[in-house]
Write a protein that holds these residues in place. Structure first.
Motif, short mmCIF file in Angstrom:
data_model
loop_
_atom_site.label_atom_id
_atom_site.label_comp_id
_atom_site.label_asym_id
_atom_site.label_seq_id
_atom_site.Cartn_x
_atom_site.Cartn_y
_atom_site.Cartn_z
N SER A 212 51.09 20.04 25.88
CA SER A 212 51.27 21.11 25.94
C SER A 212 49.95 21.31 26.21
N THR A 264 53.25 19.27 20.78
CA THR A 264 51.60 18.62 20.23
C THR A 264 51.54 17.83 18.88
N THR A 273 46.16 15.77 22.01
CA THR A 273 45.95 16.41 23.23
C THR A 273 44.30 16.61 23.45
N TYR A 292 50.74 26.72 22.81
CA TYR A 292 50.01 25.41 22.56
C TYR A 292 49.86 26.41 20.64
#
Length: 864
Positions: A212, A264, A273, A292
């Motif tokens: 994300s 995630t 990420t 997110y």
């Protein structure tokens, strides 16, 4: 072919219980890889999905104990160095050998460990006596069989075959069920730095996960089937692989747009990420950042760090404000004008005016084309444009704001369908810690500009703007509302002499009228918008003559008078877009502080060094000083009180025009009786003027305030001040001969001067009941004392006794005094305070417990 080869590379991937892939130490990029098959043993084959290009092909399941063998090796080797000897290399290039944990052959032999646990069988065909490794493996297999380990246990191992699931029937429902719940998983494949295949445990779903909020460089597949990597695609893939491939992780599944699962990946050593962003292997993407879990600000901060260090994909990055001086990037300035919902004019400390555009927002726009034949006025004709401008004007005009420049938008030339734009300074403007652009968007009065992914010229608070727009859409605010758009029918009589003459008597009778200065033509010539009358007028300041600017005449361009621009700038800075009051054809109050006389004096004194530069002052024996404070004017006029609201405001009619109203009502009702309107033919719209039948069965003039449904229409009777909810069948179009242009609305709203309105509902209701008994439907005497935010504050006297109504409420202990500071009102205020003291002494009503303390005031709905 036997090869004596030894190395100690890093483990990369376990393909099965008898095959692994190793890679060397990285040297400035992804290192080379090799597949090593363990000599002399065989483990079960792992499950394999059927090729999608072959419709008739079927999935291949696990062989018994295959997954357990793979997991045994994976857990031993993950993140470890290994040593291997390549013993045989086939003609097809497959390499077989022995693999040991550690940097030499003294480490654990993986083939022996697998056989000892019953997770692999020994290849006994062609056993050579001179191969001690193969002989030792056979002995270990016999021991494992005797101990019934692994595949040699009872049952045959059917329970070790996984129920693999390659397709999720309803992925959105699946993600919603797992939303924000960490799911245990193993990363099975890394497609690129931000897309992986994960095995979800314990249900064995094999799913594709896209990280994300970010995107890494990817591999572009060419028509010939080859993949061409974008810049840093291989490095990004290696970065993710070396940290996640075949690691035990937890995945938070956050959304599923278009069958793609966004999530995630959480590893005990960090969040991949944010690491990808910080190391310059990825960039933020707006469309998925909102979901997110860690918050968009974390991703922006990580990306900003990479940009500042100019690493990898940001090696050529140039900040949007790199060419702007530090002092010009952030400054405090005073707002002088609101040009549009996304542009303002501010005055710098240097005195220079500067136009600033709000970053990343787009003001309301009209759909479709506007034909030149129609008289199109964007401010009033574009839905919500007026509301957006008014929000900005009320919040910002005349106030200091913090300006942070985000980027400079270069000038663009005109295209076939797009106009030309000059260079724009785009910034975040805040006041009192509030981002004005975010406030506009949250009220649905502006929308967000969508950018290309590589376009960094955007607001520094872009994610907050996106979140604000999402809230506005969810709540149906402004532009996102499904209700009818507001309509502003504004009559522009500024250029029509005949209409102006017709309107002047009404303006003079109205006394003080609230207005907004829309435009300044010169030092003494203004254009005013009058909200209550919904019209635009040209207004000249009485008693002064300012220098004239240049203008076109039939004989050519007339030269401007000296200092005309100075007078124009002075008046514009003082009153443009401010709320003012117009009185009898002159501006009587500027920003609710200066009178027309004061403006005249200010103009004269401000130009002392200009238009009077050559004036020689004659000696005088004394100088007449202007009177600082005006006297209170007691100009009581007869008024008929028609309605009293729950907020203690009341509506009254001017007795002088009462006969006109009665005549108009009689004529209108006679005409309607002769030609009754067709029931149900009128379509009510908010803001329209119409006629409505009241409870007494008679027709009255009204304005529509709200239309909930055909059976629930909120009307305001403009000549009497009362409100009612009626059915649309009780409404009809207002005949033009009886409109407000013929006779303005007769009910004027007022409130009482010098008294505080109780906040407590019970106390206020008691006061309203008393007023209804005493003054409603009676003739009183009314005098305007001072202006208010919504209506004039007046003193009211009974028509027969001339006693002050407000003072009577104070003396009865029903209300408290609102102490005004103006000196010309001091006498009245003292009289009211004296009455309040007498009520205190007698302990009447609100004073029954004696003098107020702070908590007493709160209890009774008052605040000192």
């Amino acid at each position: 072919q036997r090869i004596a080869s030894r190395a100690h590379p890093l483990f990369r991937l376990v393909l099965s219980g008898c095959a692994i892939i190793v890679r060397g130490q990285p040297r400035g990029g992804p290192p080379p890889e090799r597949q090593i098959n363990l000599s002399n043993i065989r483990a079960g084959a792992m499950a394999r999905r059927a090729a999608q290009s072959q419709p008739d092909a079927k999935d291949t399941p696990d062989e018994p104990w295959a997954f357990q063998a793979r997991e045994f090796l994976r857990k031993k080797l993950i993140g470890k160095e290994v040593c291997f000897n390549v013993e045989i290399k086939t003609a097809l290039g497959r390499e077989y050998g022995m693999v040991y944990l550690g940097r030499d052959t003294t480490g654990e032999n993986l083939a022996e460990s697998l056989v000892n646990e019953g997770l692999a069988t020994v290849r006994r065909e062609g056993i050579r006596g001179n191969n001690p490794d193969q002989v030792r493996l056979c002995e270990m297999e016999d021991q494992s069989k005797a101990s019934r380990k692994g595949m040699w246990s009872e049952g045959g191992g059917a329970h070790t075959i996984r129920d693999m699931k390659y397709v999720i029937e309803n992925p959105r429902h699946f993600v919603d069920a797992m939303h924000q719940k960490p799911v245990n998983a193993i990363i099975e494949h890394v497609r690129d730095g931000s897309v992986v295949r994960a095995l979800l445990l314990p249900d064995h779903y094999l799913v594709t996960i896209m990280l994300s909020g970010v995107k890494c460089p990817s591999f572009k597949r060419e028509p010939d089937g080859l993949e061409t990597p974008e810049a840093y695609a291989a490095e990004a893939k290696f970065f993710t692989e070396s940290r996640l491939l075949q690691r035990d992780v937890q995945i938070i599944m956050e959304s599923c747009p278009n069958q793609i699962i966004l999530g995630t990946i959480m590893h005990p050593n960090g969040n991949i990420t944010e690491l990808l962003l910080k190391e310059g292997f990825a960039r933020c993407v707006d469309w998925s950042m909102a979901v997110y879990t860690g918050g968009a600000e974390q991703l922006r901060a990580a990306e900003k760090s990479a940009k500042e260090r100019r690493v990898r994909i940001w090696k050529d990055y140039v900040a949007p404000t790199a060419n702007i001086d530090l002092k010009d990037r952030q400054f405090v300035a005073k707002v002088m004008q609101v040009i549009n919902a996304d542009a303002i004019v501010v005055k710098m400390n240097s005195g220079e005016n500067k136009t600033v555009h709000l970053s990343s927002i787009r003001p309301p726009r009209i759909e479709g084309e506007v034909t030149p034949a129609c008289r199109f006025r964007p401010l009033y004709d574009i839905p919500y444009m007026f509301e957006a401008r008014e929000f900005m004007r009320k919040k910002l005009i005349g106030k200091k704001v913090n300006v942070t420049v985000d980027y400079i938008r270069a000038a663009t030339g005109a295209g076939e369908t797009t106009p030309a734009f000059s260079e724009r300074t785009c910034a975040t403007v805040s006041i009192g810690g509030i981002n004005i652009a975010e406030a506009l968007v949250s009220k649905g009065l502006a929308t967000i500009i969508r950018y290309r992914q590589d376009d960094d010229q955007r607001s520094s608070h872009y994610d907050e703007l996106l979140a604000a727009e999402a809230r506005a859409i969810k709540n149906g605010k402004g532009l996102h509302s499904k209700k009818e758009v507001p309509i502003h029918r504004v009559a522009d009589i500024s250029g029509e002499t005949q209409k102006a003459k017709q309107f002047l008597p009404f303006l003079q009778r109205a006394g003080r009228s609230e207005a907004v200065v829309e435009y300044v033509f010169s030092g003494s010539r203004l254009k005013l918008y009058m909200p209550k009358e919904t019209c635009l007028i040209t207004f000249l300041l009485a008693g002064i003559d300012c220098p004239r600017g240049s203008r076109n005449t039939p004989g050519g361009v007339q030269t401007a008078d000296p200092f005309s621009n100075d007078a124009l700038v002075f008046t514009r800075d003082l009153v443009l877009q401010r709320e003012v009051s117009a009185l009898g054809g002159s501006v009587s109050s500027l920003s609710s502080r200066r009178s027309s006389q004061a403006l005249c004096v200010l103009v004269l004194w401000s130009t002392r060094r200009s238009v009077w530069a050559n004036y020689e002052e004659k000696p005088v024996e004394e100088v007449v000083q202007m009177k600082e404070e005006k006297e209170r004017v007691a100009n009581y006029k007869a008024a008929y009180v028609t309605e009293i609201s729950d907020s203690m405001h009341f509506y009254a009619q001017d007795v002088e025009t009462g006969a006109q109203l009665e005549s108009l009502m009689e004529t209108m009702r006679a005409e309607i009786a002769a030609q009754p309107p067709v029931e149900g033919s009128y379509a009510p719209r908010r803001g329209d003027f119409c006629i409505a039948t009241f409870a007494d069965g008679e027709w009255y003039r009204a304005r529509l305030e709200k239309v909930e449904s055909p059976s629930k229409v909120h009307v305001f009777y403009i000549d009497y001040g009362n409100r009612e909810v009626v059915s649309a069948v009780r409404l009809a179009a207002m005949p033009p001969a009886f409109s407000t242009r013929v006779l303005p609305a007769q009910a004027t709203e007022y409130t009482f001067a010098f008294i505080q309105v109780p906040q407590d509902d019970d106390i206020r209701a008691e006061v309203v009941d008393s007023l209804v008994r005493d003054i409603q439907n009676t003739q009183c005497l009314l005098n305007v004392e001072y202006a208010g935010a919504t209506c004039p504050h007046v003193s009211l006297q009974f028509g027969d006794t001339k006693d002050d109504v407000g003072l009577g409420l104070v003396k009865e202990g029903m209300v408290m005094v609102d102490v005004r500071k103006e000196k010309h009102l001091a006498k009245m205020v003292n009289e009211y305070l004296t009455g309040q003291e007498s009520a205190k002494s007698a302990r009447l009503n609100i004073w029954r417990y004696g003098d107020f303390r702070a908590d007493d005031a709160d209890e009774f709905g008052y605040r000192r």
